[in-house]
Each structure stands twice: as structure tokens, then as C-alpha cells.
Design an enzyme around this catalytic site. Sequence first.
Site, PDB file in Angstrom:
ATOM      1  N   ARG A  35       0.823  -1.216   0.000  1.00 61.03           N
ATOM      2  CA  ARG A  35       0.000   0.000   0.000  1.00 61.03           C
ATOM      3  C   ARG A  35       0.858   1.268   0.000  1.00 61.03           C
ATOM      4  O   ARG A  35       0.459   2.284  -0.562  1.00 61.03           O
ATOM      5  CB  ARG A  35      -0.944  -0.007   1.201  1.00 61.03           C
ATOM      6  CG  ARG A  35      -2.057  -1.007   0.970  1.00 61.03           C
ATOM      7  CD  ARG A  35      -3.004  -1.069   2.131  1.00 61.03           C
ATOM      8  NE  ARG A  35      -4.191  -1.817   1.724  1.00 61.03           N
ATOM      9  CZ  ARG A  35      -5.055  -2.329   2.558  1.00 61.03           C
ATOM     10  NH1 ARG A  35      -4.894  -2.188   3.861  1.00 61.03           N
ATOM     11  NH2 ARG A  35      -6.103  -2.977   2.112  1.00 61.03           N
ATOM     12  N   LYS A 197     -20.743 -17.717  -1.203  1.00 61.65           N
ATOM     13  CA  LYS A 197     -22.202 -17.591  -1.088  1.00 61.65           C
ATOM     14  C   LYS A 197     -22.846 -16.732  -2.166  1.00 61.65           C
ATOM     15  O   LYS A 197     -22.311 -15.687  -2.535  1.00 61.65           O
ATOM     16  CB  LYS A 197     -22.532 -16.970   0.269  1.00 61.65           C
ATOM     17  CG  LYS A 197     -22.246 -17.888   1.421  1.00 61.65           C
ATOM     18  CD  LYS A 197     -22.627 -17.216   2.713  1.00 61.65           C
ATOM     19  CE  LYS A 197     -22.571 -18.207   3.863  1.00 61.65           C
ATOM     20  NZ  LYS A 197     -22.787 -17.528   5.142  1.00 61.65           N
ATOM     21  N   GLY A 353     -11.766  -8.982  -2.415  1.00 61.54           N
ATOM     22  CA  GLY A 353     -11.663 -10.104  -1.502  1.00 61.54           C
ATOM     23  C   GLY A 353     -10.699 -11.203  -1.899  1.00 61.54           C
ATOM     24  O   GLY A 353      -9.559 -10.955  -2.280  1.00 61.54           O
ATOM     25  N   GLY A 376     -13.864  -3.968  -0.061  1.00 56.56           N
ATOM     26  CA  GLY A 376     -15.248  -3.480   0.047  1.00 56.56           C
ATOM     27  C   GLY A 376     -15.563  -2.428  -0.995  1.00 56.56           C
ATOM     28  O   GLY A 376     -16.660  -2.414  -1.576  1.00 56.56           O
TER      29      GLY A 376
HETATM   30  P1  AMP Z   1     -15.909 -14.922  -0.976  1.00 57.09           P
HETATM   31  O1  AMP Z   1     -15.309 -14.186   0.185  1.00 57.09           O
HETATM   32  O2  AMP Z   1     -17.397 -14.891  -1.038  1.00 57.09           O
HETATM   33  O3  AMP Z   1     -15.244 -14.574  -2.280  1.00 57.09           O
HETATM   34  O4  AMP Z   1     -15.613 -16.462  -0.699  1.00 57.09           O
HETATM   35  C1  AMP Z   1     -14.307 -16.975  -0.665  1.00 57.09           C
HETATM   36  C2  AMP Z   1     -14.325 -18.277   0.051  1.00 57.09           C
HETATM   37  O5  AMP Z   1     -15.139 -19.199  -0.634  1.00 57.09           O
HETATM   38  C3  AMP Z   1     -12.957 -18.896   0.142  1.00 57.09           C
HETATM   39  O6  AMP Z   1     -12.543 -18.906   1.485  1.00 57.09           O
HETATM   40  C4  AMP Z   1     -13.159 -20.316  -0.388  1.00 57.09           C
HETATM   41  O7  AMP Z   1     -12.537 -21.307   0.395  1.00 57.09           O
HETATM   42  C5  AMP Z   1     -14.656 -20.482  -0.337  1.00 57.09           C
HETATM   43  N1  AMP Z   1     -15.133 -21.495  -1.298  1.00 57.09           N
HETATM   44  C6  AMP Z   1     -14.899 -21.536  -2.615  1.00 57.09           C
HETATM   45  N2  AMP Z   1     -15.441 -22.638  -3.157  1.00 57.09           N
HETATM   46  C7  AMP Z   1     -16.037 -23.329  -2.168  1.00 57.09           C
HETATM   47  C8  AMP Z   1     -16.751 -24.569  -2.091  1.00 57.09           C
HETATM   48  N3  AMP Z   1     -16.970 -25.292  -3.178  1.00 57.09           N
HETATM   49  N4  AMP Z   1     -17.216 -24.954  -0.896  1.00 57.09           N
HETATM   50  C9  AMP Z   1     -16.983 -24.198   0.203  1.00 57.09           C
HETATM   51  N5  AMP Z   1     -16.314 -23.026   0.205  1.00 57.09           N
HETATM   52  C10 AMP Z   1     -15.853 -22.597  -0.968  1.00 57.09           C
END
Ligand code: AMP
Length: 395
Positions: A35, A197, A353, A376
Site C-alpha cells: 500500500r 455464497k 476479496g 469493500g
Molecule cells: P468470498 O469471500 O465470497 O469470495 O468467498 C471466498 C471463500 O469461498 C474462500 O474462502 C473459499 O474457500 C470459499 N469457497 C470456494 N469454493 C467453495 C466450495 N466449493 N465450498 C466451500 N467453500 C468454498
Amino acid sequence: MTTLNDFNFDNKKALIRVDFNVPLNDNFEVTDATRIISAKPTIIKVLEDGGSCILMSHLGRPKGVQDEFSLKHIVDKIEDVLGVEVKFASDCVGEEAEEKANALQPGEILLLENLRFHDEEKQGDKAFAEQLSKLGDIYVNDAFGTAHRAHASTTIVAEFFQDQKCFGSLLAKEIESIKKVMEDGEKPVLAILGGAKVSSKITIIENILDKVDHLIIGGGMTFTFIKAQGGNIGDSICEDDKMELALDIMKQAEAKGVKIHLPVDVIAADAFSNDANTQICDVDKIPHSWQGLDAGPQSIENFDTTVNQCKTILWNGPLGVFELESFSKGTIELGNSIADSTKNGAFSLVGGGDSVAAVKQFGFENKVSYVSTGGGAMLESLEGKTLPGIAAILG
Ligand code: AMP
């Protein structure tokens, strides 16, 4: 868009909001100076014009004044990176800050103490912002990571500079990269959304359907879509209450002429663990008590074909549980595909992220067009929101 290049800083004091929220170890040493390095072009431009810099930032989440969050710990590192001596004011407002800012000569740098030692910073307090504004002649915002916050130093302070305000080069680059994808991207435009999610990405998906030709959905989100279509997903992560939404997204995409690509096969595991037993299976035929933790080989091949067809690529979210080596292949191979496509002339933006963490971890940072510095802030931009820190400079 008013940028640094619209100003000559000769004999001017630039009040620059930087994002020096850097990680420190137990000895208060900076463990990742990215940064600080990212802010260097802006600072150097001001100094080379014959101006001086007053740098302001937050560090961590202090509750009142807490020595462990003092920016004094990073003075040495800033000096290392910039090759210029850095003076320090032990409060960001008040007599000492004003005296030191007044005394600043062309070519000199003053770093102010942590803005968040004052609650007024996060409250967006006008009187506090006015005190900050007294320290400089021109306000420069170069902190994308906090541009989605209407804090005193990121947004409110701009009111006191009328037309004497601009974007720093880092923030300008972020804005241009987002624009290149969301507004004037060369077609075909592809968005890849992975991660855990649907619920955390839904606003992005809805906004992005109007901007892209292809949408790859991967990671844990996949299974809500597959179950909604009647597939067997075993023990894979799923948001049952979002299944209707998933079907609605598929319908919306069809109506808008957006092609949705889901994985066709997965690496399924009998436990959420690096040394679980694994098998490759169709995404909609995952056995009872097994869970899909990564994209399978056919999916990787399909995604590679799509990525290589597209001229503009946005990537947000991993394709699997990349933190565990056994389930990192899909994410790594996707990174390789994006790197290849970029080499062949596509514009690729990685933002928001965990995909940024993955890109850094697997060494793709210099093989994509741009890696965003704001988590964010990037997500909110992709959701189509106007960030207050950006609006304050434009307004
Ligand atoms: P996000 O912060 O929503 O981008 O989610 C990232 C997280 O999703 C990471 O920590 C991954 O380990 C998790 N992730 C990715 N694919 C899967 C999966 N098939 N099952 C469970 N967690 C997952």
C-alpha cells in the site's frame, strides 16, 4: 475526472488521503508495504512539481488513542520506500499538526498520526474535516480502500477545497479499470464470480447482467444453482433460501442474452480437509455425504475456452477452496487462463476479496491487467454504487 496531472504543485501543500493501513508484526514492523509502494507515484509527482505532502491515513481499528495503532511505527518504512525523510505529527489535527504543516518546505513530507484516534473521522464530522482541510492547499484522495466510506478524511474534507481537489494516480487507475469493465469494455465481456455464497454476491450479479456477455459462476455458489435445477449436490455448501433467486437469475440472464457457465464436474471430497478422499463427479451427481470443493477437469477446460474468447474479463471470487492445496487447482488454472488471455490482448481486472489473495498467492499479480487494492470499495463499485469518496471529488 480531475487528476493529479491537472495541477502543478509548485510551492503548494498537498493534503493527501492515502491508505497506509498496512499489516504490522509483533515488533511493529511493516510486513507488506504494497500500500505504501502503491501511493509512491502520487507523492513523487507532488514533490517533483516542487510541492510538499501532508499524508493522512488510518491504521487498524483503534478505540481512541492506542499506541499499537500509531502511524509512527511506519515512518521508517515510508522513508525506505520513498527515499525521502518523513516528519511526523503526533496528532492529525491541532496546534502541532498545523505548525508542522505550515513549516513544511517544498520537497518535504509530513505524516499525520492515525485519523481514527478521533471518533470524528468515522463519524464524518464536519468540524473535524475542516480542521484537516486547514493543513493543505490542494486535497488529493488516493485511498481507494476507504472510498466507500463517507468519513471526514475521505469525503467530507473535500467540501472545503471547492475546485482544489483531485484523484491521486492510484485511485484514478482504480476508477479507470472499473470503467473499462463496466462501461466501455471491448466485447465479449466476461465476469467470473466465485466464492462461498450467492447471498454476498447477489447485488453484483444483478448489476452485472446488464454489462456482460458471459458469466461464469463457480465456487460454493455453484451448488445453490445446481440444487435449484434439481441436481444432487450431496453435502456441498448451499443456501436453500436462495434457490428461487438462482432460478430467477438464470431466467434474467437468458432474457438479456447473457450466457451463464456453471461447472459441469467437481472435485468432491468426503471431508472439508486437505487429506480427505476425493473423486471427480458430475456437478449434479455428487454422492450423499460428499461435497464439491473445487472445479473438475472438464469445467476447467470449458472455462478456459470461454476466458480465451473474451476481450474484457472481471474476476471476483475463487473457483474452489483454494486455501487447501488439494482444492486449489481450479482457481490456479483459471488464473493461468486469464493470464494467457491477457497476454493475447484482453483486459483483465481482479477485484474484491479472496480472488486478490489467490492471485497474489499463486503469482498472477503481474500477469493480469490490474489487481484492485480495495476489497469493500471494489465490491460496492461492482454493485453499481457511486462511492462517496469518488463523488466528493467529482462534485
Ligand atoms: P468470498 O469471500 O465470497 O469470495 O468467498 C471466498 C471463500 O469461498 C474462500 O474462502 C473459499 O474457500 C470459499 N469457497 C470456494 N469454493 C467453495 C466450495 N466449493 N465450498 C466451500 N467453500 C468454498
